[in-house]
Enzyme design. Structure first.
Site, PDB file in Angstrom:
ATOM      1  N   HIS B  14     106.970  38.789  80.821  1.00  0.00           N
ATOM      2  CA  HIS B  14     106.615  38.164  82.070  1.00  0.00           C
ATOM      3  C   HIS B  14     106.535  36.572  81.604  1.00  0.00           C
ATOM      4  CE1 HIS B  14     105.188  42.240  83.872  1.00  0.00           C
ATOM      5  NE2 HIS B  14     106.586  41.845  84.335  1.00  0.00           N
ATOM      6  N   GLU B  17     102.877  34.907  81.105  1.00  0.00           N
ATOM      7  CA  GLU B  17     102.073  35.682  80.466  1.00  0.00           C
ATOM      8  C   GLU B  17     102.036  34.929  78.765  1.00  0.00           C
ATOM      9  OE1 GLU B  17     102.360  39.666  81.089  1.00  0.00           O
ATOM     10  OE2 GLU B  17     101.794  39.462  83.342  1.00  0.00           O
ATOM     11  N   HIS B 106     101.782  42.058  76.865  1.00  0.00           N
ATOM     12  CA  HIS B 106     101.307  41.505  78.320  1.00  0.00           C
ATOM     13  C   HIS B 106      99.935  41.004  78.618  1.00  0.00           C
ATOM     14  CE1 HIS B 106     104.829  43.141  80.628  1.00  0.00           C
ATOM     15  NE2 HIS B 106     104.894  43.698  79.313  1.00  0.00           N
ATOM     16  N   GLU B 166      97.885  45.327  76.687  1.00  0.00           N
ATOM     17  CA  GLU B 166      97.567  44.662  78.028  1.00  0.00           C
ATOM     18  C   GLU B 166      96.431  44.037  77.977  1.00  0.00           C
ATOM     19  OE1 GLU B 166      98.653  43.231  81.189  1.00  0.00           O
ATOM     20  OE2 GLU B 166      99.801  45.073  81.329  1.00  0.00           O
TER      21      GLU B 166
END
Lengths: 297, 297
Positions: B14, B17, B106, B166
């Site tokens: 992404h 990010e 992420h 994450e």
């Protein structure tokens, strides 16, 4: 002291700062919340197409488009430049404005809490600042008076008086309840204050001075000679908006692990620390000096 | 137990990010940091044009483009669909992959701390989870095994084994040092673990079980009949990722001030609370059940 007859509350000057946008929606459905007896209140959605596209702006930052010469320049035709002209017609014109006060609602990703940014020291602003500090425990007053109001490029400079309500931390494109509660509370206090200011008795029972953070300078992120970022805000400074920074304190961590210290010669109060929107220009934070300001009567 | 010969670390799946993107840059300059004796490590920048434009994606979410039939469909031609095919060629092909392990990096705006998302329960994943919990006080294991790995549309499903690191909270388009430190620490632990896993002795001295949060369901933001948002995450739940939610606890606050309670029949552990990227689909949070998982030998 001149009476305030017309107030405009602007939300969504930046399309991905959601709190003002959703508060406007709420207040349009329940207008009594922002109605006060001594003046009219209207609401304006600053950058609806920015919101539609979930971006701060489409072409350029709307809150930098309100310098007199830019408003007068017909060659500036992009979306935000056009919105600036339309807002100036709707609420201004700047310099001879039908709007006495603009309250412009903003969010920041920085941990600034409920901040009010005032752009000049006058009776209205200083009394308001003292009033707010009394009403809201967490309120912070930021003074950015380095530029004369009339020379300013901020949206709120279209009116005779302009305020920026700046609340964080909130990621872009998110609604946090704590931030929304703060923004609504501060805005309603400003409306209540304005009502008192308009009254014959004026604003009474407020302290004779208040603490503010006066803008001093902006620091850039560490860059190499090609302009690439080579470091980040130091973890001690992250989220520590309005905490004092002294000569020798770590301020940046380079990606190679090295620490950079602050070598200024004054006690600095960082704010707008690691604001997402300022990465475009590689700005790391603003620094202020803590000052005590006398209320002007 | 099959040996892991090729590991790929993916950052910037992404584009907004930032942590994985800047870690990749660092590791490409200092490749020894991610080198281990028993396997090769390569790095891949998932969505460079998303990063260039400071957006999660240009056309569609890259981390939803790796279903077998989509990879095989030549009609899917936009930027992320094309990147998916290119990454599948580079690291896969899925189902017969030359890459044994993908670690996909992420960020989330949610207060999830350093989380590892595993997609299936096998010897590698369960031993890794137990190892990480031992090495990192703050580590959290999220188990999303509702879909078979081969059926998954996640990028990391291209390899035989796939992990999602994450880390949050971090606003989009920002670099926080605490988040970067966590992400680097977790990634290096995973590489160390993989080296041990490959060794003749295998991974020893780890607990025989670990606590995980197993995905159960996703909750939507409160919407009216036209699909407009009429409320937000309740302030008690904001930032309370992985704290228990019980029947009757407030979960949303409507813009009109009303509270909505959670009426589920189990002890739920919310996460991805108020994640900015999920507003597109009006997702408020994921709910998990807390489970104790036995390590598989």
């Amino acid at each position: 002291m001149s009476k305030i007859n017309n107030v405009a509350i602007v939300g969504g000057t930046h399309g991905n700062e959601f709190t003002g946008i959703y508060l406007l929606k709420k207040w349009r459905e329940s207008p009594d919340i922002i109605k006060r007896s001594s003046f009219s209140t209207e609401t304006v959605f600053g950058n609806p197409n920015g919101f539609r596209d979930n971006k701060r702006y489409l072409d350029c930052d709307l809150n930098r488009q309100f310098a007199q010469e830019d408003l007068a320049n017909p060659e500036l035709m992009n979306y935000e430049q056009s919105r600036a002209k339309a807002i100036n017609t709707q609420l201004g014109p700047k310099g001879n404005s039908r709007t006495d006060l603009i309250i412009d609602l903003h969010n920041t990703t920085s941990n600034m809490g409920p901040s009010l940014i005032i752009l000049q020291l006058d009776d209205f602003n200083t009394q308001l600042a003292a009033y707010l500090m009394q009403k809201m425990d967490d309120a912070v007053i930021v003074l950015e008076d380095q530029v004369d109001m009339k020379e300013h490029y901020f949206l709120c400079s279209v009116a005779t008086r302009g305020l920026i309500v700046e609340i964080g931390p909130q990621p872009q494109s998110v609604i946090r309840q704590d931030v929304m509660d703060w923004m609504e509370e501060m805005t309603l206090h400003i409306l209540d204050f304005t009502n008192k200011y308009n009254s014959e008795a004026g604003v009474t029972d407020i302290p004779s001075s208040f603490t503010a953070y006066r803008y001093e300078e902006t620091l850039k992120l560490p860059l190499d000679e090609k302009g690439n970022r080579v470091g980040m805000v130091h973890k001690n400074v992250q989220d520590a908006d309005f905490n004092v920074l002294r000569k020798g304190d770590p301020i940046f961590t380079l990606f190679n692990g090295e620490e950079v210290t602050w070598e200024g010669d004054y006690e600095a109060y960082p704010h707008f620390i690691n604001e997402a929107a300022y990465y475009d220009n590689n700005l790391a934070m603003s620094l202020a000096k803590k000052v005590e300001i006398d209320v002007i009567r």
